[in-house]
Design a protein around this motif. Structure first.
Motif, mmCIF file in Angstrom:
data_model
loop_
_atom_site.group_PDB
_atom_site.id
_atom_site.type_symbol
_atom_site.label_atom_id
_atom_site.label_comp_id
_atom_site.label_asym_id
_atom_site.label_seq_id
_atom_site.Cartn_x
_atom_site.Cartn_y
_atom_site.Cartn_z
ATOM 1 N N VAL A 272 29.468 29.682 35.682
ATOM 2 C CA VAL A 272 30.430 30.029 34.629
ATOM 3 C C VAL A 272 29.854 31.113 33.723
ATOM 4 O O VAL A 272 30.529 32.103 33.391
ATOM 5 C CB VAL A 272 30.819 28.789 33.804
ATOM 6 C CG1 VAL A 272 31.559 29.190 32.525
ATOM 7 C CG2 VAL A 272 31.678 27.840 34.631
ATOM 8 N N ALA A 273 28.599 30.941 33.307
ATOM 9 C CA ALA A 273 27.963 31.926 32.425
ATOM 10 C C ALA A 273 27.897 33.298 33.092
ATOM 11 O O ALA A 273 28.151 34.330 32.451
ATOM 12 C CB ALA A 273 26.565 31.446 32.042
ATOM 13 N N ALA A 274 27.568 33.318 34.381
ATOM 14 C CA ALA A 274 27.482 34.598 35.094
ATOM 15 C C ALA A 274 28.851 35.251 35.209
ATOM 16 O O ALA A 274 28.993 36.466 35.016
ATOM 17 C CB ALA A 274 26.879 34.378 36.479
ATOM 18 N N CYS A 275 29.876 34.467 35.500
ATOM 19 C CA CYS A 275 31.232 35.019 35.625
ATOM 20 C C CYS A 275 31.736 35.541 34.279
ATOM 21 O O CYS A 275 32.372 36.610 34.214
ATOM 22 C CB CYS A 275 32.183 33.954 36.174
ATOM 23 S SG CYS A 275 31.926 33.563 37.919
ATOM 24 N N ARG A 276 31.449 34.819 33.217
ATOM 25 C CA ARG A 276 31.860 35.282 31.885
ATOM 26 C C ARG A 276 31.146 36.584 31.517
ATOM 27 O O ARG A 276 31.755 37.497 30.944
ATOM 28 C CB ARG A 276 31.575 34.199 30.841
ATOM 29 C CG ARG A 276 32.513 32.997 30.912
ATOM 30 C CD ARG A 276 32.232 32.037 29.766
ATOM 31 N NE ARG A 276 32.538 32.639 28.487
ATOM 32 C CZ ARG A 276 33.730 32.599 27.904
ATOM 33 N NH1 ARG A 276 34.734 31.956 28.486
ATOM 34 N NH2 ARG A 276 33.934 33.180 26.729
ATOM 35 N N ALA A 277 29.882 36.681 31.859
ATOM 36 C CA ALA A 277 29.129 37.909 31.571
ATOM 37 C C ALA A 277 29.700 39.095 32.350
ATOM 38 O O ALA A 277 29.724 40.218 31.846
ATOM 39 C CB ALA A 277 27.660 37.712 31.905
ATOM 40 N N CYS A 278 30.155 38.842 33.574
ATOM 41 C CA CYS A 278 30.770 39.907 34.361
ATOM 42 C C CYS A 278 31.996 40.473 33.642
ATOM 43 O O CYS A 278 32.205 41.689 33.598
ATOM 44 C CB CYS A 278 31.190 39.378 35.734
ATOM 45 S SG CYS A 278 29.827 39.030 36.860
ATOM 46 N N ALA A 279 32.798 39.567 33.064
ATOM 47 C CA ALA A 279 34.019 39.994 32.378
ATOM 48 C C ALA A 279 33.716 40.606 31.021
ATOM 49 O O ALA A 279 34.250 41.675 30.677
ATOM 50 C CB ALA A 279 34.964 38.801 32.230
ATOM 51 N N GLU A 280 32.840 39.978 30.272
ATOM 52 C CA GLU A 280 32.640 40.362 28.874
ATOM 53 C C GLU A 280 31.597 41.466 28.693
ATOM 54 O O GLU A 280 31.729 42.300 27.786
ATOM 55 C CB GLU A 280 32.254 39.126 28.070
ATOM 56 C CG GLU A 280 33.372 38.075 28.049
ATOM 57 C CD GLU A 280 32.937 36.726 27.502
ATOM 58 O OE1 GLU A 280 33.801 35.840 27.395
ATOM 59 O OE2 GLU A 280 31.729 36.557 27.206
ATOM 60 N N ALA A 281 30.568 41.480 29.520
ATOM 61 C CA ALA A 281 29.524 42.495 29.391
ATOM 62 C C ALA A 281 29.688 43.642 30.383
ATOM 63 O O ALA A 281 29.417 44.805 30.048
ATOM 64 C CB ALA A 281 28.142 41.853 29.568
ATOM 65 N N ASP A 282 30.132 43.333 31.600
ATOM 66 C CA ASP A 282 30.232 44.357 32.638
ATOM 67 C C ASP A 282 31.597 45.035 32.678
ATOM 68 O O ASP A 282 31.754 46.090 33.279
ATOM 69 C CB ASP A 282 29.941 43.760 34.020
ATOM 70 C CG ASP A 282 28.552 43.127 34.110
ATOM 71 O OD1 ASP A 282 27.709 43.448 33.261
ATOM 72 O OD2 ASP A 282 28.339 42.315 35.028
ATOM 73 N N GLY A 283 32.599 44.404 32.083
ATOM 74 C CA GLY A 283 33.943 44.975 32.099
ATOM 75 C C GLY A 283 34.695 44.762 33.390
ATOM 76 O O GLY A 283 35.638 45.499 33.699
ATOM 77 N N ALA A 284 34.320 43.740 34.161
ATOM 78 C CA ALA A 284 35.015 43.461 35.413
ATOM 79 C C ALA A 284 36.422 42.937 35.149
ATOM 80 O O ALA A 284 36.643 42.140 34.241
ATOM 81 C CB ALA A 284 34.232 42.434 36.234
ATOM 82 N N GLN A 285 37.359 43.386 35.967
ATOM 83 C CA GLN A 285 38.731 42.893 35.884
ATOM 84 C C GLN A 285 38.971 41.724 36.836
ATOM 85 O O GLN A 285 39.943 40.990 36.694
ATOM 86 C CB GLN A 285 39.703 44.035 36.189
ATOM 87 C CG GLN A 285 39.658 45.143 35.148
ATOM 88 C CD GLN A 285 40.318 46.409 35.616
ATOM 89 O OE1 GLN A 285 39.767 47.164 36.401
ATOM 90 N NE2 GLN A 285 41.530 46.648 35.130
ATOM 91 N N THR A 286 38.086 41.589 37.813
ATOM 92 C CA THR A 286 38.094 40.469 38.752
ATOM 93 C C THR A 286 36.649 40.123 39.065
ATOM 94 O O THR A 286 35.800 41.014 39.149
ATOM 95 C CB THR A 286 38.814 40.824 40.069
ATOM 96 O OG1 THR A 286 40.136 41.280 39.791
ATOM 97 C CG2 THR A 286 38.891 39.617 41.000
#
Length: 240
Positions: free
Chosen positions: A159-173
């Motif tokens: 969960v933490a890694a997926c949230r970081a992808c969205a919030e820090a990396d700017g991933a849309q998926t």
């Protein structure tokens, strides 16, 4: 429709996990499961991936007859291009299918188990020509095999890694990549602000679509001088 599902890991329980999810999406298809006959229990390095490519070819030679499509159900797709070279039916790789589906929606990230996968997947995405759509790759310290054996213990890190992808990396998926992680995307999704894509399910959708298309013409190159292969693989590679 008859689909060969190849798990080039040697863990039968992973094959069963993948097949369960494939059947949920494709209940009317006949699923032929095949587990790697040799190699790593769960692929977590370049060496084990190289061995898995051989195991995938070996599995196709043993179980591929009369199948309408092949699903290489391993994130990283070991042996994918070689399978396409010899198979007279569509061959879909889990990682390629997931990346292409995610890229169609915009920038994407990948979350998987095992830190050795980060450079391997970066190279893989580049070879697909999708590096401009890749926001990042994050991997947990627990390998995919360890997550498969105890998913509850890994859930918070995923969960933490997926949230970081969205919030820090700017991933849309975010792609949750790995056969051993099948079924976890739906558990993670409520805590992640962007769609979490299950790689197993993405690959299943792709193989169903591919099986409905005209069959490709394999570019077979007979291998007539080899030793140590299984009889089935030796016959297949020797050509007609």
């Amino acid at each position: 429709m008859r689909i060969l599902v190849i798990n080039p890991n040697t863990t039968e329980a992973v094959t069963e996990r993948v097949v369960k999810h494939v059947r949920r999406i494709a209940p009317s298809a006949t699923i032929v499961p095949a587990t790697g006959r040799f190699g790593a229990r769960y692929i977590a390095s370049r060496a084990s991936a190289a061995i898995a490519a051989h195991a995938a070819l070996d599995a196709y030679a043993a179980f591929g007859a009369e199948c309408d499509a092949v699903y290489l159900a391993c994130f990283g797709d070991p042996g994918l291009l070689a399978l396409r070279e010899i198979a007279p039916v569509p061959v879909v790789g889990m990682a390629e299918a997931a990346c292409r589906e995610a890229a169609a929606a915009g920038r994407f990230s990948i979350v998987t188990g095992g830190t050795a996968w980060r450079p391997m997947l970066s190279e893989f995405v580049t070879l697909l020509g999708l590096s401009d759509r890749l926001a990042g790759i994050r991997a947990t310290n627990a390998t995919g095999g360890e997550i498969h054996h105890d998913p509850d213990a890994a859930l918070a890190d995923l969960v933490a890694a997926c949230r970081a992808c969205a919030e820090a990396d700017g991933a849309q998926t975010v792609i949750l990549g790995g056969a051993g992680l099948a079924g976890l995307a739906e558990r993670i999704q409520p805590d992640v602000p962007v769609p979490v894509l299950c790689s197993v399910e993405a690959g299943t959708r792709a193989v169903l679509a591919a099986a409905a298309l005209p069959r490709p013409t394999p570019s077979r190159h007979p291998l007539t001088d080899a030793t140590g292969l299984s009889p089935a693989l030796a016959r297949l590679l020797a050509g007609p």
